[in-house]
Design a protein around this motif. Structure first.
Motif, PDB file in Angstrom:
ATOM      1  N   GLY A  42      49.571  22.732  78.585  1.00  0.00           N
ATOM      2  CA  GLY A  42      48.726  21.945  77.695  1.00  0.00           C
ATOM      3  C   GLY A  42      47.681  21.103  78.373  1.00  0.00           C
ATOM      4  N   SER A  43      47.546  21.221  79.681  1.00  0.00           N
ATOM      5  CA  SER A  43      46.589  20.366  80.397  1.00  0.00           C
ATOM      6  C   SER A  43      45.155  20.855  80.285  1.00  0.00           C
ATOM      7  N   SER A  53      57.742   7.690  74.242  1.00  0.00           N
ATOM      8  CA  SER A  53      59.033   8.346  74.464  1.00  0.00           C
ATOM      9  C   SER A  53      59.121   9.671  73.718  1.00  0.00           C
ATOM     10  N   VAL A  54      58.693   9.671  72.468  1.00  0.00           N
ATOM     11  CA  VAL A  54      58.736  10.899  71.673  1.00  0.00           C
ATOM     12  C   VAL A  54      57.798  11.946  72.262  1.00  0.00           C
ATOM     13  N   ALA A  55      56.600  11.527  72.673  1.00  0.00           N
ATOM     14  CA  ALA A  55      55.620  12.478  73.209  1.00  0.00           C
ATOM     15  C   ALA A  55      56.092  13.097  74.526  1.00  0.00           C
ATOM     16  N   VAL A  83      60.321  19.325  76.501  1.00  0.00           N
ATOM     17  CA  VAL A  83      61.062  20.399  75.842  1.00  0.00           C
ATOM     18  C   VAL A  83      60.183  21.623  75.677  1.00  0.00           C
ATOM     19  N   PHE A  84      58.946  21.421  75.266  1.00  0.00           N
ATOM     20  CA  PHE A  84      58.041  22.559  75.044  1.00  0.00           C
ATOM     21  C   PHE A  84      57.803  23.340  76.334  1.00  0.00           C
ATOM     22  N   LEU A 108      50.252  19.190  69.034  1.00  0.00           N
ATOM     23  CA  LEU A 108      51.628  18.932  68.610  1.00  0.00           C
ATOM     24  C   LEU A 108      52.181  17.663  69.244  1.00  0.00           C
ATOM     25  N   VAL A 109      51.951  17.499  70.532  1.00  0.00           N
ATOM     26  CA  VAL A 109      52.464  16.329  71.231  1.00  0.00           C
ATOM     27  C   VAL A 109      51.818  15.045  70.703  1.00  0.00           C
ATOM     28  N   LEU A 110      50.516  15.075  70.443  1.00  0.00           N
ATOM     29  CA  LEU A 110      49.830  13.884  69.938  1.00  0.00           C
ATOM     30  C   LEU A 110      50.269  13.541  68.521  1.00  0.00           C
TER      31      LEU A 110
END
Length: 389
Positions: free
Chosen positions: A82-83, A124-126, A132-133, A150-152
């Protein structure tokens, strides 16, 4: 003399051919040994990334990865995670996200209160979802922009939860832990191939990171103000350094180090090992500078924001001494009116006033001159009553 010189020349020519042959053979053997050593090192690096270990074969210069459980080949993909690349849209989004989160926490995280706890839970959630992804996707995976979006989105959901009262205590603890983790990760990234590059001791890097996180968690429980100040400054400087490094070195600096540290996906083994983590000098300078500025920004926030992080609650992490003091201060004090109202309803006013005299004397001592005036007024009142009778 001439004959001896000719003999020497012929003898030297005869020795020259074996020497050259030996040198060529030694060179080829040395190159083969170096290649074998390099391949062995790469194999160990590849194998230590997996659980269970993968099986590596080299066919015609192509590294093939097999699963020891099924014997099937594990296809390999790119570990972009995702970078993005260069200044593509995902890269720009990560730069904007880093500064949007990092600058407020670095400068005024202690004053942010619910905004700060929201950011802590969102981070923390991100981070958890991104980990995990990248460790569960196959070699095809999903596009960088999809993964970034998705992460954002998950960060925003965590941020909203942290704004609520129910997420306040969790946000405080998360911020303290993240401060220590941010320090530990930066320490690990200060060296090529991480602080402990040995394949067999790779876990030591994570032990150091976990120790820093545990220490900051204990600090926020023991001294809440100090823990939150350090957590805000540490997380803020970490994201500011990441955003700056993404703008300067794109995906070859801290971004590459984070992926090398966290991405253990068997579908990314070849990419992770072949590219490794070799940060440029500017990245190392930014990481070291961010670590040095962390206590400075924590102290600056301590001086600027004197009040508590948030109003005192009964379920605070701090001891309840402060709240007990507040309860003691709020106990109602008896006044003259309350005492008068608490007297029996049939009690005459004079008796009620006489009941108040000791209380008034104890709380406000009466000067002697005032006592004399009151005595004179009492005698005059008594004489007047006798004359009228």
């Amino acid at each position: 003399m001439v004959v001896s010189m000719r003999c020497k020349c012929r003898h030297s020519k005869r020795l020259l051919v074996p020497c050259l042959t030996f040198a060529a053979l030694a060179s080829s053997l040395l190159q083969g040994a170096m290649a074998q050593s390099t391949y062995s090192t790469a194999t160990h690096q590849l194998q230590r990334l997996q659980d269970p270990d993968v099986i590596i074969t080299n066919t015609n210069g192509t590294v093939v990865v097999y699963s020891p459980l099924t014997g099937n080949e594990i296809p390999q993909g790119l570990a972009t995670d995702g970078s993005g690349s260069g200044f593509s849209l995902p890269a720009i989004l990560w730069i904007a996200f880093s500064f949007t989160v990092g600058v407020p926490l670095m400068l005024a995280g202690f004053r942010g209160r619910r905004l700060t706890t929201g950011a802590a839970i969102g981070i923390s959630v991100a981070v958890a979802s991104w980990s995990v992804f990248v460790n569960t996707l196959d070699n095809v995976g999903i596009s960088d922009i999809t993964l970034t979006a998705l992460v954002l989105v998950l960060f925003c959901l965590g941020f909203l939860f942290g704004l609520l009262e129910v997420g306040r205590m969790a946000g405080l603890l998360q911020l303290g832990i993240q401060g220590g983790l941010a320090i530990g990760i930066r320490i690990v990234l200060l060296r090529s191939l991480l602080l402990v590059p040995e394949p067999s001791a790779f876990f030591v890097n994570w032990l150091l990171i976990a120790f820093c996180g545990l220490g900051s968690a204990v600090l926020v429980i023991w001294k809440q103000r100090a823990g939150l100040l350090l957590g805000s400054a540490s997380v803020g400087t970490f994201f500011c350094a990441l955003g700056t490094d993404l703008a300067v070195n794109q995906q070859s600096g801290m971004s590459r180090g984070l992926r090398y540290l966290i991405d253990r996906n068997s579908y990314h083994v070849v990419d992770t090992t072949s590219n490794g983590y070799f940060p440029p000098t500017s990245t190392l300078i930014m990481i070291a500078l961010s670590l040095a500025l962390t206590p400075a920004f924590a102290y600056a926030q301590h001086k600027l924001f004197k009040g508590p992080f948030c109003p005192v609650h009964d379920d605070d992490i701090e001891s309840l001494d402060a709240s007990n003091e507040f309860q003691a201060d709020e106990e109602p004090k008896l006044s003259g009116e309350e005492t008068l109202q608490s007297s029996p309803p049939n009690t005459p006013p004079v008796s009620a006033l006489s009941h108040l005299v000791p209380l008034l004397k104890d709380s406000h001592p009466t000067p002697a001159a005032t006592e004399k005036v009151r005595a004179t007024e009492g005698d005059a009142f008594a004489n007047g009553s006798e004359q009228s009778s």
